[in-house]
Design an enzyme around this catalytic site. Structure first.
Site, PDB file in Angstrom:
ATOM      1  N   GLU A  55      44.718  20.445  38.519  1.00  0.00           N
ATOM      2  CA  GLU A  55      44.082  21.361  37.947  1.00  0.00           C
ATOM      3  C   GLU A  55      44.766  22.530  38.371  1.00  0.00           C
ATOM      4  O   GLU A  55      45.273  23.456  38.753  1.00  0.00           O
ATOM      5  CB  GLU A  55      43.258  21.554  38.087  1.00  0.00           C
ATOM      6  CG  GLU A  55      42.153  22.842  36.863  1.00  0.00           C
ATOM      7  CD  GLU A  55      40.153  22.378  37.499  1.00  0.00           C
ATOM      8  OE1 GLU A  55      40.051  23.230  36.043  1.00  0.00           O
ATOM      9  OE2 GLU A  55      40.500  22.396  38.180  1.00  0.00           O
TER      10      GLU A  55
ATOM     11  N   LYS B 257      38.884  20.345  28.821  1.00  0.00           N
ATOM     12  CA  LYS B 257      38.221  19.810  29.388  1.00  0.00           C
ATOM     13  C   LYS B 257      36.797  20.522  29.526  1.00  0.00           C
ATOM     14  O   LYS B 257      36.495  21.156  28.593  1.00  0.00           O
ATOM     15  CB  LYS B 257      38.065  20.801  31.072  1.00  0.00           C
ATOM     16  CG  LYS B 257      37.138  20.846  32.670  1.00  0.00           C
ATOM     17  CD  LYS B 257      37.353  22.198  32.987  1.00  0.00           C
ATOM     18  CE  LYS B 257      36.316  22.413  34.447  1.00  0.00           C
ATOM     19  NZ  LYS B 257      36.912  23.382  35.597  1.00  0.00           N
TER      20      LYS B 257
ATOM     21  N   CYS C 272      38.363  18.334  36.679  1.00  0.00           N
ATOM     22  CA  CYS C 272      37.554  18.752  37.699  1.00  0.00           C
ATOM     23  C   CYS C 272      35.923  18.741  37.621  1.00  0.00           C
ATOM     24  O   CYS C 272      35.868  17.259  37.800  1.00  0.00           O
ATOM     25  CB  CYS C 272      37.903  20.156  37.663  1.00  0.00           C
ATOM     26  SG  CYS C 272      37.460  20.769  39.629  1.00  0.00           S
TER      27      CYS C 272
END
Length: 265
Positions: free
Chosen positions: A41, A109, A143
């Site tokens: 990331e 995300k 994440c």
């Protein structure tokens, strides 16, 4: 398919230096043609919340252009994390670049990390993506998404490979390992988790990038330092396991279920 998980220690907000480090690391790694290179990331900046500073226009990203050159040089696909801007909206993305340098697609995300201020820094994505990669179908995540299994379930059974790009900190490293294994077991898919190493101005990171097979077994694991973790994935293993133990056939869709909230008398 061979995968190369690049566990990096990025210099804070120094894109050019981090791209140079990546190019040097890949040059030493003897990348095999038609493989997949995976980066963490926000690999070129670290997990900064200054999205206004580090975001790049999606259509004119110098970082994506540099990655396209690396993909063509090594004749390998690259999946990388960076902040992109579209129509004034900044998102924390995972972007797939094919071995010819063309864009394979991107994922934004869905779950910004609220404790860090990410929800204020940028915008959340709203779509789970599955992306073709040769014979494989890949679904990228970023994440904090790892804590929300429902979006991984949405990607399968189409996706045989689930990839999590992360800046996952040391205090919660056992959550990282456990949740990655759980996503592999429940979705009967290969799971790759590529984390960063080192530290930034706010956090320390453990590394511990992982490659996990469809039964939840760890087949490759990195230590705490910068390294390139390699593993060989077998698409037939996914398909055979899903055929031998077709657990997904017994899945009950959540929207068909009710919740009965009982109260004490």
């Amino acid at each position: 398919m061979l995968v190369y998980c690049c566990q990096l220690d990025p210099i804070w907000e120094e894109k050019a230096s981090n791209l140079e480090r990546l190019a040097s690391l890949l040059a030493q790694s003897q990348i095999e043609k038609n493989s997949l290179i995976v980066l963490p990331e926000m690999f070129a900046t670290g997990f900064t919340m200054d999205f206004e500073k580090v975001a790049e226009p999606a259509e004119q990203s110098t970082t994506l252009s540099a990655l396209a050159d690396l993909a063509k040089k090594h004749q390998a696909a690259i999946l990388a994390g960076l902040v992109l801007e579209r129509d004034g909206l900044r998102t924390n993305d995972a972007v797939l670049i094919y071995s010819d340098g063309s864009l394979g697609g991107s994922y934004s995300k869905i779950h910004p990390f609220t404790p860090s201020g990410e929800k204020e820094a940028g915008c959340a994505g709203s779509w789970v993506r599955t992306l073709p990669l040769g014979e494989w179908t890949l679904a990228p995540f970023v994440c904090y998404d790892l804590r929300f299994p429902e979006i991984f379930r949405m990607a399968t059974p189409e996706a045989e490979l689930l990839v999590v790009l992360a800046n996952w900190p040391s205090p919660r490293v056992e959550h990282w390992v456990t949740l990655l294994r759980a996503r592999a077991i429940e979705n009967q898919a290969y799971v790759i988790g590529v984390n960063r190493a080192g530290s930034d101005p706010n956090l320390v990171f453990p590394g511990r990038s992982l490659v996990i097979d469809p039964k939840g077994e760890i087949i490759a694991e990195a230590g705490s330092e910068v390294e390139v973790l390699t593993a060989n994935l077998d698409l037939n293993e996914v398909r055979q396991w899903r055929n031998d133990f077709p657990a997904s056939d017994d899945r009950v869709e959540s929207f068909n279920l009710g919740v009965d909230h009982l109260t004490s008398s």
